[in-house]
Write an enzyme that holds these catalytic residues in place. Sequence first.
Site, PDB file in Angstrom:
ATOM      1  N   HIS A  29       0.824  -1.207   0.000  1.00 34.31           N
ATOM      2  CA  HIS A  29       0.000   0.000   0.000  1.00 34.31           C
ATOM      3  C   HIS A  29       0.865   1.268   0.000  1.00 34.31           C
ATOM      4  O   HIS A  29       0.611   2.216  -0.743  1.00 34.31           O
ATOM      5  CB  HIS A  29      -0.920  -0.004   1.219  1.00 34.31           C
ATOM      6  CG  HIS A  29      -1.708   1.266   1.375  1.00 34.31           C
ATOM      7  ND1 HIS A  29      -2.800   1.556   0.583  1.00 34.31           N
ATOM      8  CD2 HIS A  29      -1.542   2.333   2.197  1.00 34.31           C
ATOM      9  CE1 HIS A  29      -3.281   2.738   0.931  1.00 34.31           C
ATOM     10  NE2 HIS A  29      -2.542   3.236   1.907  1.00 34.31           N
ATOM     11  N   GLU A  79      -2.032  -5.407  -3.899  1.00 29.66           N
ATOM     12  CA  GLU A  79      -2.912  -5.127  -2.757  1.00 29.66           C
ATOM     13  C   GLU A  79      -4.170  -5.987  -2.818  1.00 29.66           C
ATOM     14  O   GLU A  79      -4.606  -6.542  -1.806  1.00 29.66           O
ATOM     15  CB  GLU A  79      -3.333  -3.654  -2.769  1.00 29.66           C
ATOM     16  CG  GLU A  79      -2.506  -2.760  -1.896  1.00 29.66           C
ATOM     17  CD  GLU A  79      -3.149  -1.387  -1.775  1.00 29.66           C
ATOM     18  OE1 GLU A  79      -3.147  -0.850  -0.671  1.00 29.66           O
ATOM     19  OE2 GLU A  79      -3.662  -0.879  -2.777  1.00 29.66           O
ATOM     20  N   ASN A  91      28.353 -20.999  -4.796  1.00 30.68           N
ATOM     21  CA  ASN A  91      29.286 -22.116  -4.900  1.00 30.68           C
ATOM     22  C   ASN A  91      28.952 -23.209  -3.892  1.00 30.68           C
ATOM     23  O   ASN A  91      28.973 -24.407  -4.198  1.00 30.68           O
ATOM     24  CB  ASN A  91      30.713 -21.601  -4.684  1.00 30.68           C
ATOM     25  CG  ASN A  91      31.752 -22.688  -4.859  1.00 30.68           C
ATOM     26  OD1 ASN A  91      32.059 -23.080  -5.967  1.00 30.68           O
ATOM     27  ND2 ASN A  91      32.282 -23.187  -3.751  1.00 30.68           N
TER      28      ASN A  91
END
Length: 673
Positions: free
Chosen positions: A48, A70, A411
Site C-alpha cells: 500500500h 494489494e 558455490n
Amino acid sequence: MDLDISQYLNAFVEESKEHIQNMNEILLDLEKDVHNQDILNELFRIAHTLKGMAGTMGFNSMANLTHQMEDVLQGIRSGEIQVSENTMDVLFECADVLDSCISQISETSKEPEDDYSALINKLKKAMNNEKNESNEDNKDNKDYEKPKKEKVEFNEYVNNVLCKASSQNLNSFQIDVRLKSTCMLKSARAFVVFNTLENLGEIIYSNPSAEDIEDEKFDLEFSIVIVTKEEKEKIEGELNGISEIENIQIADLTELEVKTEQVKSKDITAERESVTQKEKKEKNGGTVSKSAKVGKTVRVDIDRLDNLMNLVSELIIIKTRMEGIGETSNKEGMNEAIEYLERITTSLHDAVMKVRMVPIERVFNRFPRMVRDLSKELKKNVSLQMSGDETEVDRTVIDEIGDPLIHLIRNSIDHGIEHPEERKKLGKNETGTVILKAYPDGNNVVVEVEDDGSGINFEKIKKKAVEKDLINGKNADTMSKEEAIELLFKPGFSTSDVISDVSGRGVGLDVVKSKIESIGGSIEVETKEGKGTKFIIRIPLTLAIIQALLVKVKEEMFAIPLSSISEIININKEQIRNIQGQEIILYRGRTIPVIRLNKIIHTEIDEERNEFVSIIVKKGDKQAGLVVDSLFGQQEIVIKPLGKYLSNVKYLAGATILGNGKISLILDVNSLF
C-alpha cells in the site's frame, strides 16, 4: 496547482529500496507460515505504501502493479484466497520487478516503459483461481456503497453556470472525494485528482477552495463540481485509477434539486486514527515483525563523508609533521600543542570512522531470497543460517564484499550441498545448511561461509587441473591438499561438468580472491570430504587510516600495515637455508619462506651483512619472513590510492605522505606470498 516532485526523487528511491527489501524478507516469512495474520498485515502495508508513493511521484505502471498486489493480499487476508506455491512465486516475481523498476528510476529518473500487464495478468489469474467472483463483488459493494445524495445547495454563480451548461446539453457532476487516512501527501494527491478532471472538463467549484487544498488546509475530504461532455462512467473510471483514495461519490446535478442559496461549508473534521496510532494498535494485538522496528538514522551522502575523511587525513599529516618539528625544539608550549592536537585528531578520527561504519546486515539481508530462489532452481533443500549481521565495517568495504559473498554462497549450494536423495543415502538431513557468520577480530572483520555438503574432492580438482594443462600428471600426484585448494582460485578453473546459469563458466573463485585482496583482505579454505567446506574471509575494518610500521630498503621508505605483522626478529645469515631455490628459516618450530624486499623492488642486496631484520608477516594461517634493511618506527598513516594508471602494480596497496612531506609506498602483504 503546480507541484514539483523531482525534489522528492532521492527520498523516494531510498525509501522504496528499504520497503522492497522488507517485502522480500516478509515474503520469505510468509512462505513458511501462510496463515500468520501479522505477516500478511505488514506485507499489505508495504504494498500500500509503495502504491501511494509511486502514485504521488507519477510512476503509474508501478502504482498499478502494487495496486493489483494489494488486491491479492487483501484476498489472502480475508481468507478468500488460499496461498499456493504459484501465488508465492508471482508475489516474489513482483518484488523482483519492483526492485528492477526502482533501479531504473534511480539511474534515469524515469520508470520503465513496460506497463507490467503480463505480471498483472498473472496476479489476476492467481486471484481468479482461488476466489469466487461473487465474493469479489460483495467485497466491492461493502467497501464502497454509500447513501446517495438527494439535495445539493450552491451559490448563485455556480447555479447560473449549471443552468447554462444544462441548456447546452453538457453534463454537470458533483464529485465528493475522500482520501485514505494513510495518505502522506494530501495536497499532491488532490493535485492528481484536479489534474485528471481538468483533462475531462471544466472545474467550476471546489470545497475547500483550490488555494486551501494546495496549502493542505483540509482533512481528508473535498468536493469538486465539473461541467463536461463526458459521461459519469468515464469520469469514474479515470478517478478509480488514482491511488490513496478511499471513496469517490459522483452525483449527476441535472437530476437533483438545485437551490440558489449560499453554500454551507462541509464539516470534514471526522476524527481518524493516525498511522502511528494504528500501527501501535496492530502491534499490540500480535507479534511485531522485525521490519516494524525502525532505528533513528540520518542518510548522509557518501561524498560528504569522503570529504570529511580527507580533512581528517590532512589533520593527521600535519600532526605528524609537527611531531617532527617538536623533536628538534625545546619549547614546551609546542609539545603541549602537539599533544592537544593529537587528542583532537584521534577523537575526530574515531568519530568519523563511526559515522562511516555500517552493519554488515546491509549485505547479508539480500541472501535469504537468493538462497530460496537458487535452491528451487537446483531442486535442493537448503536452509540459510545467519549470525553476526550487526557486525560493523566501513562503508567502502560493504560496497566491495557483496559480490564475493554471492559467489561463495552460490558455490556452496551448487558444488557443496547434495541433492535430497543423495543426502538421505549418506544418512544426512535432506535439508542442507549454509551458515553465514560475521564477527570482529582485532582490526579485521571475519566473514565465514560454511556448508555441510560433500566437501572438496581433491582428486577431481587435480584431474580437472591436468585436463586444463594447469599442472602435469607428475605434479598432481605429489600435490598437497593446500596446493590443490589454491587451484580453485585460478582464473577459468571450474569443477562443473555442465555449464549452467549457476556455474561452470569458470567465473567465480578467482574473482572472489582478487576482489577480497584488492581491499586488503584474505581468504582461506577449510574442508573435510563428505562433511563440508568453510571459506574464511578476513577484511580490514577500514580502508582509510591505519597503523603501520615504516621500514627502509636502501634509501626507500615502505609502510607495512601492523595488522599484517606478527613479530619482528633478527636473523643470522647462517639461519637462512635454500631448498629448491626457495630461502627458508625456522621460526617457532615452523618452516617459513624468506622474502627479500630488495629483490622485489630490484635493488642490490648487501651480501656482506651477517644479520638481517626480518618482519614476520601473516596472511591468514600462512607466515613469511620479510627481510628489510632497517626499521624507521610505527606511525598512523593515511592511505592514498595510486590512481588508475598504477592500480595494477603488484605488491603495492597504495601510498602515504610522511611527516617530512615525502611519499612512502604501502606494501600489499597478501600479494607477497
